[in-house]
Design an enzyme around this catalytic site. Structure first.
Site, PDB file in Angstrom:
ATOM      1  N   ARG A  20       0.808  -0.996   0.003  1.00 45.76           N
ATOM      2  CA  ARG A  20      -0.140  -0.162  -0.092  1.00 45.76           C
ATOM      3  C   ARG A  20       0.925   1.112   0.086  1.00 45.76           C
ATOM      4  O   ARG A  20       1.576   1.468   0.956  1.00 45.76           O
ATOM      5  CB  ARG A  20      -0.786  -0.007   1.338  1.00 45.76           C
ATOM      6  CG  ARG A  20      -1.614   1.174   1.578  1.00 45.76           C
ATOM      7  CD  ARG A  20      -1.990   0.972   3.036  1.00 45.76           C
ATOM      8  NE  ARG A  20      -2.821   2.469   3.386  1.00 45.76           N
ATOM      9  CZ  ARG A  20      -3.097   2.718   4.496  1.00 45.76           C
ATOM     10  NH1 ARG A  20      -2.558   2.424   5.507  1.00 45.76           N
ATOM     11  NH2 ARG A  20      -3.810   3.827   4.521  1.00 45.76           N
ATOM     12  N   ALA A  79      -6.638   5.237   9.600  1.00 48.18           N
ATOM     13  CA  ALA A  79      -7.476   6.350   9.757  1.00 48.18           C
ATOM     14  C   ALA A  79      -8.572   6.771  10.529  1.00 48.18           C
ATOM     15  O   ALA A  79      -9.018   7.793  10.529  1.00 48.18           O
ATOM     16  CB  ALA A  79      -8.424   6.195   8.040  1.00 48.18           C
ATOM     17  N   HIS A  82      -8.443   9.799  12.955  1.00 46.36           N
ATOM     18  CA  HIS A  82      -8.753  10.984  12.509  1.00 46.36           C
ATOM     19  C   HIS A  82     -10.356  11.150  12.733  1.00 46.36           C
ATOM     20  O   HIS A  82     -10.859  12.155  12.569  1.00 46.36           O
ATOM     21  CB  HIS A  82      -8.419  11.428  11.201  1.00 46.36           C
ATOM     22  CG  HIS A  82      -6.920  10.889  10.857  1.00 46.36           C
ATOM     23  ND1 HIS A  82      -5.863  11.563  11.582  1.00 46.36           N
ATOM     24  CD2 HIS A  82      -6.537  10.205   9.910  1.00 46.36           C
ATOM     25  CE1 HIS A  82      -4.751  11.056  11.132  1.00 46.36           C
ATOM     26  NE2 HIS A  82      -5.055  10.039  10.224  1.00 46.36           N
ATOM     27  N   GLU A 100       0.446   6.051  21.022  1.00 40.61           N
ATOM     28  CA  GLU A 100      -0.177   6.342  19.591  1.00 40.61           C
ATOM     29  C   GLU A 100       1.070   6.308  18.761  1.00 40.61           C
ATOM     30  O   GLU A 100       2.262   7.151  18.730  1.00 40.61           O
ATOM     31  CB  GLU A 100      -1.017   7.554  19.526  1.00 40.61           C
ATOM     32  CG  GLU A 100      -1.193   7.727  17.951  1.00 40.61           C
ATOM     33  CD  GLU A 100      -2.070   9.166  17.941  1.00 40.61           C
ATOM     34  OE1 GLU A 100      -2.033   9.996  18.977  1.00 40.61           O
ATOM     35  OE2 GLU A 100      -2.534   9.524  16.997  1.00 40.61           O
ATOM     36  N   HIS A 102       2.471   6.211  14.435  1.00 39.61           N
ATOM     37  CA  HIS A 102       2.077   6.422  12.992  1.00 39.61           C
ATOM     38  C   HIS A 102       3.408   6.307  12.225  1.00 39.61           C
ATOM     39  O   HIS A 102       4.322   6.658  12.708  1.00 39.61           O
ATOM     40  CB  HIS A 102       1.516   7.542  12.553  1.00 39.61           C
ATOM     41  CG  HIS A 102       0.270   8.020  13.324  1.00 39.61           C
ATOM     42  ND1 HIS A 102      -0.892   7.418  12.685  1.00 39.61           N
ATOM     43  CD2 HIS A 102      -0.150   8.646  14.392  1.00 39.61           C
ATOM     44  CE1 HIS A 102      -1.813   7.702  13.778  1.00 39.61           C
ATOM     45  NE2 HIS A 102      -1.328   8.410  14.606  1.00 39.61           N
ATOM     46  N   SER A 104       3.974   7.365   8.985  1.00 39.76           N
ATOM     47  CA  SER A 104       4.221   8.642   8.517  1.00 39.76           C
ATOM     48  C   SER A 104       3.789   9.771   9.347  1.00 39.76           C
ATOM     49  O   SER A 104       3.533   9.658  10.564  1.00 39.76           O
ATOM     50  CB  SER A 104       3.031   8.789   7.379  1.00 39.76           C
ATOM     51  OG  SER A 104       1.900   8.931   7.778  1.00 39.76           O
ATOM     52  N   ARG A 113      -5.624  14.885   8.244  1.00 41.60           N
ATOM     53  CA  ARG A 113      -4.744  13.808   9.127  1.00 41.60           C
ATOM     54  C   ARG A 113      -4.037  14.553  10.284  1.00 41.60           C
ATOM     55  O   ARG A 113      -3.421  13.979  11.275  1.00 41.60           O
ATOM     56  CB  ARG A 113      -3.614  13.268   8.167  1.00 41.60           C
ATOM     57  CG  ARG A 113      -4.175  12.198   7.203  1.00 41.60           C
ATOM     58  CD  ARG A 113      -3.095  11.510   6.484  1.00 41.60           C
ATOM     59  NE  ARG A 113      -3.535  11.015   5.016  1.00 41.60           N
ATOM     60  CZ  ARG A 113      -4.139   9.892   4.600  1.00 41.60           C
ATOM     61  NH1 ARG A 113      -4.570   9.028   5.799  1.00 41.60           N
ATOM     62  NH2 ARG A 113      -4.572   9.886   3.609  1.00 41.60           N
TER      63      ARG A 113
HETATM   64  C1  DQA Z   1      -1.130   6.158   9.603  1.00 40.84           C
HETATM   65  C2  DQA Z   1      -1.528   7.716   8.950  1.00 40.84           C
HETATM   66  C3  DQA Z   1      -3.274   7.707   8.897  1.00 40.84           C
HETATM   67  O1  DQA Z   1      -3.436   9.010   8.676  1.00 40.84           O
HETATM   68  C4  DQA Z   1      -3.431   6.775   7.635  1.00 40.84           C
HETATM   69  O2  DQA Z   1      -4.993   6.690   7.587  1.00 40.84           O
HETATM   70  C5  DQA Z   1      -3.143   5.219   8.075  1.00 40.84           C
HETATM   71  C6  DQA Z   1      -1.878   5.138   8.555  1.00 40.84           C
HETATM   72  C7  DQA Z   1       0.282   6.008   9.518  1.00 40.84           C
HETATM   73  O3  DQA Z   1       0.861   5.013  10.214  1.00 40.84           O
HETATM   74  O4  DQA Z   1       1.046   6.823   8.986  1.00 40.84           O
HETATM   75  O5  DQA Z   1      -3.685   4.408   7.663  1.00 40.84           O
HETATM   76  O6  DQA Z   1      -1.989   5.857  10.732  1.00 40.84           O
END
Ligand code: DQA
Length: 151
Positions: A20, A79, A82, A100, A102, A104, A113
């Site tokens: 992905r 997602a 958010h 938490e 992420h 990115s 986001r």
């Molecule tokens: C995410 C960032 C989110 O905005 C996105 O919807 C994801 C991945 C990340 O790990 O960077 O699915 O959580």
């Protein structure tokens, strides 16, 4: 040292990691991330269990059940980060320390986001380091739990 059990939750679409949008999320698969976390936990004398779901309800059920078996939660809610007041409420309800994570840096991306419903109920957030975000998140949570159990 107190044995720690940590629950790692992966939200929607994270089962597709490796395929992905690799330009954003990299080429590491979810299986690779879970293996990395198992190994990291072993080194820190802790245990992790990992669960991925595309369903908000399944994630909420897992959070409810976590109270019995885990001392803390690492979550990448994808997602739902958010959008989901329900996930945030579940995390609040079980009163377990949450980190938490992420892959990115959500603050360098689209403005939708930038809002996280998880952040206000978490100890902290790690965002933008790719798979290292998970490792750092796990380390931070274990450090926090050990600090807070000895005081
Ligand atoms: C995410 C960032 C989110 O905005 C996105 O919807 C994801 C991945 C990340 O790990 O960077 O699915 O959580």
């Amino acid at each position: 040292m107190i044995p720690l059990n940590i629950l790692v939750l992966h939200g929607p679409n994270l089962n597709l990691l490796g395929h992905r949008e690799p330009n954003i999320y990299g080429s590491t698969t979810l299986e690779d991330i879970n293996s990395l976390l198992f190994e990291e936990a072993l080194g820190l004398q802790a245990k992790v269990s990992c669960l991925q779901s595309n369903s908000e309800g399944a994630l909420i059920d897992a959070i409810h059940q976590a109270k019995e078996n885990y001392q803390g939660i690492v979550i990448n809610a994808g997602a739902y980060t958010h959008t989901s007041i329900a996930l945030a409420d579940a995390l609040l309800a079980v009163e377990l320390p949450v980190v938490e994570v992420h892959l990115s840096n959500i603050y360098r991306r689209e403005t939708f986001r930038h809002k996280s419903y998880i952040a206000p109920v978490a100890i902290g957030q790690i965002s933008g380091f790719g798979t290292e975000s998970y490792r750092l998140g796990l380390q931070a949570l274990i450090h926090y739990l050990r600090q807070h159990s000895s005081s």
